[in-house]
Structures are given as C-alpha cells and as structure tokens.
Design a protein around this motif. Sequence first.
Motif, short mmCIF file in Angstrom:
data_model
loop_
_atom_site.label_atom_id
_atom_site.label_comp_id
_atom_site.label_asym_id
_atom_site.label_seq_id
_atom_site.Cartn_x
_atom_site.Cartn_y
_atom_site.Cartn_z
N ASP A 157 -9.14 -2.08 -2.24
CA ASP A 157 -8.85 -0.63 -2.48
C ASP A 157 -8.52 -0.32 -1.13
O ASP A 157 -7.49 0.53 -1.03
N PHE A 158 -8.93 -0.72 -0.13
CA PHE A 158 -8.52 -0.27 1.41
C PHE A 158 -7.13 -0.59 1.54
O PHE A 158 -6.28 0.17 2.02
N PHE A 159 -6.62 -2.03 1.15
CA PHE A 159 -5.31 -2.58 1.37
C PHE A 159 -4.30 -1.82 0.44
O PHE A 159 -3.27 -1.47 0.94
N ALA A 160 -4.90 -1.38 -0.47
CA ALA A 160 -3.91 -0.55 -1.35
C ALA A 160 -3.57 0.89 -0.90
O ALA A 160 -2.26 1.38 -0.94
N GLU A 161 -4.47 1.41 -0.24
CA GLU A 161 -4.42 2.67 0.51
C GLU A 161 -3.81 2.42 1.62
O GLU A 161 -2.85 3.54 1.97
N THR A 162 -3.77 1.71 2.40
CA THR A 162 -3.26 1.63 3.91
C THR A 162 -2.36 0.53 4.22
O THR A 162 -1.43 0.81 4.95
N GLY A 163 -2.30 -0.48 3.47
CA GLY A 163 -1.23 -1.73 3.77
C GLY A 163 -1.58 -2.54 4.97
O GLY A 163 -0.98 -3.71 5.35
N VAL A 164 -3.01 -2.19 5.35
CA VAL A 164 -3.47 -2.99 6.60
C VAL A 164 -4.40 -3.98 6.07
O VAL A 164 -5.12 -3.84 5.17
N ALA A 165 -4.56 -5.21 6.78
CA ALA A 165 -5.24 -6.21 6.24
C ALA A 165 -6.83 -5.74 6.36
O ALA A 165 -7.17 -4.95 7.36
N TRP A 166 -7.56 -6.30 5.30
CA TRP A 166 -8.95 -5.77 5.22
C TRP A 166 -9.78 -6.47 6.54
O TRP A 166 -10.60 -6.28 6.87
N PHE A 167 -9.58 -7.78 6.41
CA PHE A 167 -10.19 -8.93 7.47
C PHE A 167 -9.34 -9.48 8.16
O PHE A 167 -8.30 -9.85 7.93
#
Length: 435
Positions: A197-207
Amino acid sequence: MMNARQRKLPAWRAGIAFAGVSGLLIGMTACAAPDSSGTDEGEEITLTVSVFTDFGYSEEMIAEFEAENPGITVVQDQAATGGGAAERDNILTKLAAGSGLADVVAISNDWMPQMLQYPDKFVDLTSDDVDGRWLDWVAGAATDAEGRLIGYGTDIGPQAICYRTDLFAEAGLPTDREEVAALLEGDWDHYFGIGEDFFAETGVAWFDAPIVTYNSLIGQIDYAYEDADGTVVAATNPETKNAFFTAIEASLATGADLKEFSDDWYAGMASGAFATIACPSWMLGMVEGNAPDTTTWDVANVFPEGGGNWGGSYLTVPTQSPHPEEAKELAAWLTAPEQQVQAFQNIGAFPSQVDAYSDPVLIDYANEYFNGAPTGTIFSDRASATDISTTKGPNNFAIAQILEAGVTRAAIDRSQTAEEAWEQVVSELESANLN
C-alpha cells in the motif's frame, strides 16, 4: 557494527580462499602459546585489538583501561564494513601462519563455529570471574566440546523496525512510534502488505536491501542451514526455502534493489530511497553514521513475528599473542557489563551481558538522533521477544554465502528468476560436499 559518528571504512583485501586456508590449518599442529608470566614491574607493553568496524570502544574507554593498568598501551585497529569473508579469511590465514594477529581479535558469531574447530589456537578464556556473565546461548556458541571458552561475547542483535517519519507522513501513515508499532504488529505477510500500500501511494521502496530482509527471516529459524549433528539441511529445510523465496518476491514487489553495505545502500539512508529497515540494534550506528544530517529516522518497538536476532560478536585471544594473560584481562574488561552499556550508548551495540539488562543507564537511554527513541527499552523488549537463536554449524558461513548469492542474483542483478536461483543454490550446495 559501525560508529554512529563515522562513515563506512574501506574493506580489507580478500584473503586466500577458505578451502585453502582450512586445509592449511588442518594440516598444522597447534601453535604453542608464547610464555608469559605477566607484566614485569616497570615493563611497558602494547596490546593490539583488531575489530571489524567500530565496536563502540571509544578513546575514552581505552584511556580508562590504560589508567587502571599502568604500563599497558592499547592500540585499536578497525577495518572493513562488516564481518565478511575477507576479514574471516585474513584471520584464518594468520592463524595458519602462527603470526600476524592482534593480541585481541574480534570474531563474528557467523565464523565462531569454524574457529571452534581450532581451539588450541586460542587462549582458553574460562574463568570463575566471568562465569555466568552472558546469556547462556551466547557463551555456549563460543564453547568447544571440551568446555573451553574461546570468545567473550560482545553484543547481540535484537531487531526492531527503523522507519522514516517523513515518508510515512507522505503515505498517510502514522508517524508516532507507538502508533507505528501498533500498525506493524503481526507477521511478515502483514509487514509486506502495508509495504504494498505504501509503495502504491508513494512509489518509494518500502524496505532497503534484499539480504537484510533475508537475514532477518533466517534469524527466526533454528537449524536453518545445518542440523544439530552438523548435517547440511539448507536445501531441504522448507522454512529456509520459504525465507529465500519470500525475500526475493517481496524485494521485487516493494523493496529497493540495493546491495547491503554498498555505497548506494549507505546513500539511501540519507536520500530517502526506502522507508523502513529491519533494524538490529547495531544498525542504528550505521544509519546515523551515513545519514548524519537526516532528522526523520525513528525506531518502533515491533518486529514481524515478534522477535529476531541478527548479529553478535566475540573477543578472542590467539595463542600467538606475546602477552596472553594481559590480553585476556583486556578482553574481559571490554566485555564487562559497564563497558557493554557504554558501547551501546556509543553505537547501539546491544549488550550480551545479563547484568547489563538491569543497568538504569541502559533502561533509561534515549537516542537523540532517532528523535529521542527510548532505544534501551525498545531493544530490551526486542531481546525478550526473541525466543530463538539460530543454531550455527561449522559450515554456516559457506552456506550463507551460497544462499545470499542466490538472493542477489534474483532480487538485485535480476539475472535469474527465483526458481532458477534456487536450483543453482541446491546444485552448489550439493557440489560443495559440505557434509
């Protein structure tokens, strides 16, 4: 481990291949310890301490030992960015040569099973003065079949989650560390699901790095690579195979395809290339050392599946030391509870000494860089949540290299699929004849 105030250090040149080193060691008779009856009155001696990265032994700590022990000068040698093959092979080469090692030598817990095959090359550190100092599994991992203790435990690596509050805010996630802990509480699927969900929102890697996540998964498996009798089970243990595929698949989906301990990985800590790190306590120093001007890192008192341990080291005294008794005293002093607490304050290296856990300095410690996070309490809780310590056998390091290379091919180089990488891992384990 790395100094919280220091950038990464250059790697040592790789030593000769381990197979050659092992053969040389096995073919040798044990080197006898040099004669030492202690420091003569008025004699000036120098003790050398060799560590990989910074173990938190500050100049002030060294000066304190020297003041308590007149006539002794301590010289500390730091090298490399982590306990890798080059450092291990360098030690094995010098053990085989019978010279060239420091008086006190740091050993990674990953190498300790190999070092235990040559106990006569290390001073027996057994002493009533230190009996019961360490967690049982820490001391047990450095004790040979004859009951000889060849290493004094330094730190362990209980794990929490380090995270970027600015990136969490950008994704609409909570930033308060207690709320983040509640958000992330659960298993690995839950952690990776939030990451999607985080990646879909920001395009930034989660880890951050596939191997960091892989080692965190492996750190929750007992007998991941070798069974209790030394039988290699890495290719047949379903939990190990699952960790391999999980790390790769999660990295391809929401992870940063970064090599751990690489320039890009270090730079990503400052640039915001990823939002979270599976964070053993020693990782705090790495983050601060490589992102000193970043003000948005924090630590949550949580970890997927509850707890895990990644890392830990020992101080040994090779028998080739010309001052083995003084070196033994120095190793004992550096790993005493008071010094372990000081090392934690310096770089985040979490103590392996039982008495350190009741020290109010540790319990009440807050890390200013991580926005005042109560890291003493956090990592004490994480250590308590860790109910397993991965059992390591003599082939642990060689097996880990094969598995980690497979993860790298699939998740970083992307030269193979996960299935192809696993097939090569199995083939390499079979051809290595490690049993």
